[in-house]
Write an enzyme that holds these catalytic residues in place. Sequence first.
Site, PDB file in Angstrom:
ATOM      1  CG  ASN A 128       3.261  -0.689   1.931  1.00 33.67           C
ATOM      2  OD1 ASN A 128       3.461   0.247   1.185  1.00 33.67           O
ATOM      3  ND2 ASN A 128       2.298  -1.316   2.316  1.00 33.67           N
ATOM      4  CB  VAL A 129      10.014   0.156   3.860  1.00 32.03           C
ATOM      5  CG1 VAL A 129      10.325   0.532   2.271  1.00 32.03           C
ATOM      6  CG2 VAL A 129       9.223   1.561   4.542  1.00 32.03           C
ATOM      7  CG  HIS A 162      10.111   1.018  -3.003  1.00 31.44           C
ATOM      8  ND1 HIS A 162       8.845   1.742  -3.166  1.00 31.44           N
ATOM      9  CD2 HIS A 162      10.531   0.884  -4.195  1.00 31.44           C
ATOM     10  CE1 HIS A 162       8.652   1.887  -4.276  1.00 31.44           C
ATOM     11  NE2 HIS A 162       9.938   1.444  -5.010  1.00 31.44           N
ATOM     12  CB  THR A 220       0.031   1.842  -4.987  1.00 33.39           C
ATOM     13  OG1 THR A 220       0.945   2.571  -5.490  1.00 33.39           O
ATOM     14  CG2 THR A 220      -0.833   1.038  -6.122  1.00 33.39           C
ATOM     15  CB  SER A 221      -0.472   7.278  -5.534  1.00 33.19           C
ATOM     16  OG  SER A 221       0.760   7.263  -5.068  1.00 33.19           O
ATOM     17  CG  ASN A 236      -6.458   4.077  -3.859  1.00 37.74           C
ATOM     18  OD1 ASN A 236      -7.161   4.913  -3.364  1.00 37.74           O
ATOM     19  ND2 ASN A 236      -5.152   3.955  -4.013  1.00 37.74           N
ATOM     20  CD  GLU A 277      -9.256   9.882  -2.028  1.00 37.95           C
ATOM     21  OE1 GLU A 277      -9.667  10.524  -2.889  1.00 37.95           O
ATOM     22  OE2 GLU A 277      -9.826  10.042  -0.823  1.00 37.95           O
TER      23      GLU A 277
HETATM   24  P1  NAD Z   1       1.132   6.834  -1.419  1.00 36.81           P
HETATM   25  O1  NAD Z   1       1.401   7.637  -0.151  1.00 36.81           O
HETATM   26  O2  NAD Z   1       1.837   7.595  -2.795  1.00 36.81           O
HETATM   27  O3  NAD Z   1      -0.361   6.745  -1.987  1.00 36.81           O
HETATM   28  C1  NAD Z   1      -1.237   5.945  -0.993  1.00 36.81           C
HETATM   29  C2  NAD Z   1      -2.413   5.527  -1.542  1.00 36.81           C
HETATM   30  O4  NAD Z   1      -3.216   4.994  -0.585  1.00 36.81           O
HETATM   31  C3  NAD Z   1      -3.360   6.661  -2.073  1.00 36.81           C
HETATM   32  O5  NAD Z   1      -3.670   6.399  -3.453  1.00 36.81           O
HETATM   33  C4  NAD Z   1      -4.551   6.624  -1.273  1.00 36.81           C
HETATM   34  O6  NAD Z   1      -5.729   7.151  -1.930  1.00 36.81           O
HETATM   35  C5  NAD Z   1      -4.653   5.001  -0.827  1.00 36.81           C
HETATM   36  N1  NAD Z   1      -5.006   4.762   0.324  1.00 36.81           N
HETATM   37  C6  NAD Z   1      -5.357   5.621   1.513  1.00 36.81           C
HETATM   38  N2  NAD Z   1      -5.918   4.704   2.585  1.00 36.81           N
HETATM   39  C7  NAD Z   1      -6.183   3.587   2.011  1.00 36.81           C
HETATM   40  C8  NAD Z   1      -6.880   2.735   2.624  1.00 36.81           C
HETATM   41  N3  NAD Z   1      -7.404   2.474   3.613  1.00 36.81           N
HETATM   42  N4  NAD Z   1      -6.986   1.470   1.629  1.00 36.81           N
HETATM   43  C9  NAD Z   1      -6.750   1.514   0.187  1.00 36.81           C
HETATM   44  N5  NAD Z   1      -6.053   2.606  -0.024  1.00 36.81           N
HETATM   45  C10 NAD Z   1      -5.864   3.652   0.684  1.00 36.81           C
HETATM   46  O7  NAD Z   1       1.916   5.324  -1.559  1.00 36.81           O
HETATM   47  P2  NAD Z   1       2.379   4.512  -2.535  1.00 36.81           P
HETATM   48  O8  NAD Z   1       1.802   4.373  -4.010  1.00 36.81           O
HETATM   49  O9  NAD Z   1       2.948   3.264  -1.692  1.00 36.81           O
HETATM   50  O10 NAD Z   1       4.016   5.040  -2.836  1.00 36.81           O
HETATM   51  C11 NAD Z   1       4.667   5.838  -1.594  1.00 36.81           C
HETATM   52  C12 NAD Z   1       6.142   5.213  -1.545  1.00 36.81           C
HETATM   53  O11 NAD Z   1       6.242   5.576  -0.063  1.00 36.81           O
HETATM   54  C13 NAD Z   1       6.300   3.915  -1.710  1.00 36.81           C
HETATM   55  O12 NAD Z   1       7.583   4.032  -2.565  1.00 36.81           O
HETATM   56  C14 NAD Z   1       6.627   3.444  -0.294  1.00 36.81           C
HETATM   57  O13 NAD Z   1       7.981   2.722  -0.121  1.00 36.81           O
HETATM   58  C15 NAD Z   1       6.823   4.435   0.555  1.00 36.81           C
HETATM   59  N6  NAD Z   1       5.847   4.437   1.753  1.00 36.81           N
HETATM   60  C16 NAD Z   1       5.806   3.182   2.469  1.00 36.81           C
HETATM   61  C17 NAD Z   1       4.971   3.368   3.750  1.00 36.81           C
HETATM   62  C18 NAD Z   1       4.874   1.873   4.270  1.00 36.81           C
HETATM   63  O14 NAD Z   1       5.922   1.057   4.500  1.00 36.81           O
HETATM   64  N7  NAD Z   1       3.787   1.651   5.030  1.00 36.81           N
HETATM   65  C19 NAD Z   1       4.213   4.244   4.173  1.00 36.81           C
HETATM   66  C20 NAD Z   1       4.229   5.394   3.414  1.00 36.81           C
HETATM   67  C21 NAD Z   1       4.875   5.548   2.315  1.00 36.81           C
END
Ligand code: NAD
Length: 248
Positions: A103-104, A120, A194-195, A219, A221
């Site tokens: 997360n960023v 990241h 995380t996906s 997760n 999902e």
């Molecule tokens: P992703 O969007 O690919 O996946 C999100 C995952 O979170 C999914 O598997 C989903 O099922 C799960 N999810 C949804 N709600 C949830 C909950 N309440 N509790 C637990 N799990 C839950 O995200 P990723 O795997 O982090 O990869 C995406 C990239 O996007 C990363 O590199 C990141 O830097 C960036 N990103 C960051 C943020 C942030 O900083 N908040 C937000 C979106 C994306």
Amino acid sequence: MTGDVVRRAADALRRASTVTVLTGAGVSAASGIPTFRGKDGLWRKVRAETLATAEAFEHDPKLVWEWYDWRRGMIRDAQPNAGHTVLARWTRERSGTTVITQNVDGLHERANTHSITRLHGSIWHVRCWTGCARGREDWRDDTVPLPTLPPRCPHCGGLVRPGVVWFGESLDTSVLQRATAAAAGCDVFMAIGTSAVVYPAAELLPHARHGGATVIEINPEATNASGISDIVIRQRADEALARLDEML
Ligand code: NAD
Ligand code: ZN
């Protein structure tokens, strides 16, 4: 059923002297910050994954900055949730616990997490896109909204870019080494929200597995991490971490 799985996870955590936690966007979902994948990953009908690239920035820096400015506003108004709070307390009170985040948003930091590695980068940092000598290093800019989009480099007047790692870009070598060592050398590895499709972050799971760690996924999902996990908790991160914390 779920209670049984949570109990097994709590047992593994109790026995562990080192715990490495990999977090993704799902940990911040309960704070109201959308994830990239799934229906929430849309902004003005554009997929998030197509905006977080150097190509998109090159093509339309103003559009990419409008998206980042919107996210920065949303994150500023958000609060860390129970998931961030529990993890932060574990890093402070349970020695050997470290968090690696994709997360960023900076919410782990705002929850007072002591041991945190940002894979990241940070949405609160920027640097010169033109690459002038004085603007090469990231600097923090908390201004929301930014007064002009795209923002300009105070040193050379060129474009400024977000201090995040975009799709297709390399991670900082020393950061990745630290994360890999923490994954390979831990007793319990947790993949939360995380996906597990973004590399090399997703590679930390097999590193942990080969190093002999018990792998726990949280997760709601099924993901790429599920098959490689010993214990799978199909719950939201904030709820699952609060329950786990109660059991420790
Ligand atoms: P992703 O969007 O690919 O996946 C999100 C995952 O979170 C999914 O598997 C989903 O099922 C799960 N999810 C949804 N709600 C949830 C909950 N309440 N509790 C637990 N799990 C839950 O995200 P990723 O795997 O982090 O990869 C995406 C990239 O996007 C990363 O590199 C990141 O830097 C960036 N990103 C960051 C943020 C942030 O900083 N908040 C937000 C979106 C994306
Ligand atoms: Zn510059």
